[in-house]
Design an enzyme around this catalytic site. Sequence first.
Site, short mmCIF file in Angstrom:
data_model
loop_
_atom_site.label_atom_id
_atom_site.label_comp_id
_atom_site.label_asym_id
_atom_site.label_seq_id
_atom_site.Cartn_x
_atom_site.Cartn_y
_atom_site.Cartn_z
N TYR A 1 -12.43 -2.90 -3.10
CA TYR A 1 -13.01 -2.87 -1.75
C TYR A 1 -14.53 -2.88 -1.80
O TYR A 1 -15.18 -2.25 -0.97
CB TYR A 1 -12.50 -1.64 -1.00
CG TYR A 1 -11.06 -1.77 -0.51
CD1 TYR A 1 -10.66 -2.87 0.24
CD2 TYR A 1 -10.12 -0.78 -0.76
CE1 TYR A 1 -9.35 -3.00 0.71
CE2 TYR A 1 -8.80 -0.89 -0.29
CZ TYR A 1 -8.44 -2.00 0.44
OH TYR A 1 -7.15 -2.12 0.91
N ASN B 1 -1.77 -0.22 7.26
CA ASN B 1 -1.27 -1.53 7.69
C ASN B 1 -0.38 -2.16 6.63
O ASN B 1 -0.19 -3.37 6.61
CB ASN B 1 -2.43 -2.43 8.11
CG ASN B 1 -3.41 -2.69 6.98
OD1 ASN B 1 -3.23 -2.21 5.86
ND2 ASN B 1 -4.45 -3.45 7.26
N HIS C 1 -1.94 -5.41 1.72
CA HIS C 1 -3.21 -6.13 1.57
C HIS C 1 -2.92 -7.52 1.03
O HIS C 1 -2.06 -7.68 0.16
CB HIS C 1 -4.13 -5.39 0.58
CG HIS C 1 -5.30 -6.24 0.17
ND1 HIS C 1 -6.46 -6.33 0.93
CD2 HIS C 1 -5.48 -7.07 -0.88
CE1 HIS C 1 -7.29 -7.17 0.34
NE2 HIS C 1 -6.72 -7.64 -0.76
N LYS D 1 0.83 -1.20 0.00
CA LYS D 1 0.00 0.00 0.00
C LYS D 1 0.87 1.26 0.00
O LYS D 1 2.09 1.20 0.20
CB LYS D 1 -0.92 -0.03 1.22
CG LYS D 1 -1.90 -1.22 1.22
CD LYS D 1 -2.85 -1.10 2.40
CE LYS D 1 -3.71 -2.35 2.55
NZ LYS D 1 -4.70 -2.17 3.64
N GLU E 1 -9.49 -10.78 -7.19
CA GLU E 1 -8.54 -9.67 -7.04
C GLU E 1 -7.37 -9.79 -8.02
O GLU E 1 -6.91 -8.78 -8.56
CB GLU E 1 -8.04 -9.61 -5.59
CG GLU E 1 -9.15 -9.21 -4.63
CD GLU E 1 -8.74 -9.30 -3.15
OE1 GLU E 1 -7.56 -9.59 -2.86
OE2 GLU E 1 -9.60 -9.06 -2.29
P1 CMP Z 1 -7.16 -4.61 3.95
O1 CMP Z 1 -6.66 -5.95 4.34
O2 CMP Z 1 -6.55 -3.96 2.76
O3 CMP Z 1 -8.73 -4.71 3.71
C1 CMP Z 1 -9.63 -3.66 4.01
C2 CMP Z 1 -8.93 -2.48 4.61
O4 CMP Z 1 -9.79 -1.54 5.22
C3 CMP Z 1 -8.05 -2.98 5.74
O5 CMP Z 1 -6.95 -3.62 5.22
C4 CMP Z 1 -7.78 -1.69 6.49
O6 CMP Z 1 -6.73 -0.96 5.88
C5 CMP Z 1 -9.07 -0.93 6.27
N1 CMP Z 1 -9.95 -0.98 7.42
C6 CMP Z 1 -10.57 -2.06 7.95
N2 CMP Z 1 -11.35 -1.69 8.98
C7 CMP Z 1 -11.22 -0.35 9.10
C8 CMP Z 1 -11.79 0.60 9.96
N3 CMP Z 1 -12.67 0.26 10.92
N4 CMP Z 1 -11.43 1.89 9.79
C9 CMP Z 1 -10.56 2.24 8.82
N5 CMP Z 1 -10.00 1.36 7.96
C10 CMP Z 1 -10.32 0.09 8.10
#
Ligand code: CMP
Length: 153
Positions: free
Chosen positions: A49, A112, A115, A9, A126
């Site tokens: 998403y 984080n 993904h 990311k 995906e």
């Molecule tokens: P990812 O694994 O890319 O899949 C969905 C993404 O949404 C997740 O990682 C986080 O980066 C983001 N995400 C999930 N829950 C929340 C939340 N409550 N608030 C903000 N971002 C979120």
Amino acid sequence: MERTLILLKPDCVQRRLMGRVIGRFEEKGLNVIAMKMLQVAPDLAKQHYAEHVEKPFYPGLEAFITGSPIVAMVIEGLEAIRVVRDMLGATNGLNAAAGTIRGDFSSSRQMNLVHASDGAESAAREVSLYFADDEICSYEPTLTPHMRAGDEG
Ligand code: CMP
């Protein structure tokens, strides 16, 4: 063999952690079989998403994921979908176990770093969002006999 879609990311790219994260996958014995850098457009973010588009955090998530370049990869390996998610750790870096990629490098839920697809169906969907079939270079690594026994798959 399984394939899974990985995104490094914007935070991973901006923080110059690409090499270290890719290195963790390589060291584990997983095969990178496709890779490209791109800037995600809002349409692609909404497709990627889709399950989160209606959630209150989606606008912030879209702004983040489209804000600067990412690296998309396809990784192949035995049980690769679960193995990669175990390597990443919990979604929120604050909860991710030490020793996982997020546990070692992230203190955020949104930022984080990486993904990874969460199941076989999402992996297939995906991978096809980011890569055409002819952009995927599956190959047999010459190291395989040194990575696992012949009867392990
Ligand atoms: P990812 O694994 O890319 O899949 C969905 C993404 O949404 C997740 O990682 C986080 O980066 C983001 N995400 C999930 N829950 C929340 C939340 N409550 N608030 C903000 N971002 C979120």
